[in-house]
Design an enzyme around this catalytic site. Structure first.
Site, short mmCIF file in Angstrom:
data_model
loop_
_atom_site.label_atom_id
_atom_site.label_comp_id
_atom_site.label_asym_id
_atom_site.label_seq_id
_atom_site.Cartn_x
_atom_site.Cartn_y
_atom_site.Cartn_z
N HIS A 26 -0.08 9.15 -6.28
CA HIS A 26 -0.63 9.56 -4.99
C HIS A 26 0.35 9.23 -3.86
O HIS A 26 0.60 10.07 -2.98
CB HIS A 26 -1.97 8.86 -4.75
CG HIS A 26 -2.48 9.00 -3.34
ND1 HIS A 26 -3.12 10.14 -2.90
CD2 HIS A 26 -2.41 8.17 -2.27
CE1 HIS A 26 -3.43 9.99 -1.62
NE2 HIS A 26 -3.01 8.80 -1.22
N GLU A 27 0.88 8.01 -3.89
CA GLU A 27 1.78 7.60 -2.81
C GLU A 27 3.06 8.44 -2.78
O GLU A 27 3.53 8.82 -1.70
CB GLU A 27 2.14 6.11 -2.95
CG GLU A 27 0.97 5.17 -2.66
CD GLU A 27 0.41 5.35 -1.25
OE1 GLU A 27 1.19 5.38 -0.29
OE2 GLU A 27 -0.82 5.47 -1.11
N HIS A 85 0.85 -1.19 0.00
CA HIS A 85 0.00 0.00 0.00
C HIS A 85 0.88 1.24 0.00
O HIS A 85 0.68 2.14 -0.80
CB HIS A 85 -0.95 0.01 1.20
CG HIS A 85 -1.92 1.16 1.18
ND1 HIS A 85 -2.98 1.28 2.04
CD2 HIS A 85 -1.98 2.26 0.38
CE1 HIS A 85 -3.66 2.40 1.77
NE2 HIS A 85 -3.05 3.01 0.77
N PHE A 112 -2.18 5.50 -8.61
CA PHE A 112 -1.91 5.04 -7.25
C PHE A 112 -0.51 5.43 -6.82
O PHE A 112 -0.29 6.01 -5.75
CB PHE A 112 -2.10 3.52 -7.22
CG PHE A 112 -1.96 2.86 -5.87
CD1 PHE A 112 -2.13 3.56 -4.68
CD2 PHE A 112 -1.68 1.50 -5.79
CE1 PHE A 112 -2.01 2.92 -3.45
CE2 PHE A 112 -1.57 0.85 -4.57
CZ PHE A 112 -1.73 1.57 -3.40
N LYS A 160 1.98 12.34 -1.87
CA LYS A 160 1.50 12.53 -0.50
C LYS A 160 2.55 12.13 0.53
O LYS A 160 2.77 12.83 1.51
CB LYS A 160 0.22 11.72 -0.25
CG LYS A 160 -0.33 11.92 1.17
CD LYS A 160 -1.64 11.19 1.40
CE LYS A 160 -2.13 11.42 2.83
NZ LYS A 160 -3.41 10.70 3.10
N HIS A 161 3.20 10.99 0.31
CA HIS A 161 4.11 10.44 1.34
C HIS A 161 5.59 10.51 0.93
O HIS A 161 6.44 10.94 1.72
CB HIS A 161 3.74 8.98 1.62
CG HIS A 161 2.35 8.79 2.12
ND1 HIS A 161 1.94 9.15 3.39
CD2 HIS A 161 1.25 8.27 1.51
CE1 HIS A 161 0.67 8.86 3.55
NE2 HIS A 161 0.21 8.33 2.42
#
Length: 226
Positions: free
Chosen positions: A114-115, A61, A111, A118-119
């Site tokens: 986004h990862e 994830h 995906f 954001k992170h």
């Protein structure tokens, strides 16, 4: 003498500033893997990626920078967007180990974007974009969760298992205490959804978690098939 002192102070100030600029602004990572059967077995359901149904295995994830107080930084650098060309050599591994299950079906790019944005951008002082995704893939390889569970008779077949037994099995196989996150299926039953491990700020070595996320599971949880 005065001028020498002021020069020294200036150098010290500049040195401190440069250290601050390169120091990591987080305390550890959460490395999070999810069970696809539990992602899909909800009212929301799921969509397989455009590359086809993923293998029946835990998928990545994310790799999330966190603070010891339980909070976390996010969206740290809008000037460093996800760049597919940076991870071209990792793409086939990412499609296999880090598949998207969101609807509508996608290739994984959305995906991963986004990862990273954001992170990942919050760890860019320590590892670059390629290093970030490579670190997550290496951690996945290091932690063979499904094999550990199946070896202990914990099979993804829809049966219920003791939460304590799952945690003990994973800790025994990996040497580190996991955090287990549950979600609920369409009937409202608690099921094994995500497994968190903590990783040092280099993104390579597992550590004991300084703090766990919030959330709880029932004492018995289902492990659905996929």
């Amino acid at each position: 003498m005065k001028s020498n002192s002021s020069t020294l102070i200036k150098l010290l100030v500049l040195g401190c500033l440069s250290v601050v600029c390169v120091a990591e602004d987080f305390d550890f990572f959460y490395f999070v893997q999810q069970w696809p059967g539990s992602y899909c077995d909800t009212k929301k359901s799921c969509c397989y990626p455009t590359t086809g149904k993923p293998a029946a295995d835990f998928g990545i994830h994310g790799l999330w920078p966190n603070y010891k107080d339980g909070s976390y930084p996010s969206n740290c650098d809008p000037n460093n967007p996800f760049d597919q060309s940076e991870i071209s050599d990792l793409r086939s591994s990412m499609q296999k180990e880090w598949p998207t299950l969101a609807c509508p079906s996608g290739s994984g790019i959305e995906f991963w974007t986004h990862e990273w944005e954001k992170h990942g951008t919050c760890s860019e002082s320590v590892i670059d974009q390629h290093g970030y995704f490579a670190a997550a893939l290496n951690l996945k390889k290091k932690l063979n969760l499904l094999q550990a569970l199946e070896s202990a008779g914990i099979q993804p077949n829809g049966d219920s298992y003791s939460l304590g037994n799952i945690k003990d099995t994973v800790k025994s196989a990996t040497g580190f205490t996991p955090f287990i996150e549950c979600n609920v299926d369409e009937s409202g039953n608690s099921q094994l959804y995500q497994v968190y491990f903590c990783v040092d700020t280099s993104g390579s070595d597992l550590i004991e978690c300084p703090v766990f996320p919030h959330g709880k599971c029932g004492s018995q949880i289902e492990f659905p098939s996929f």
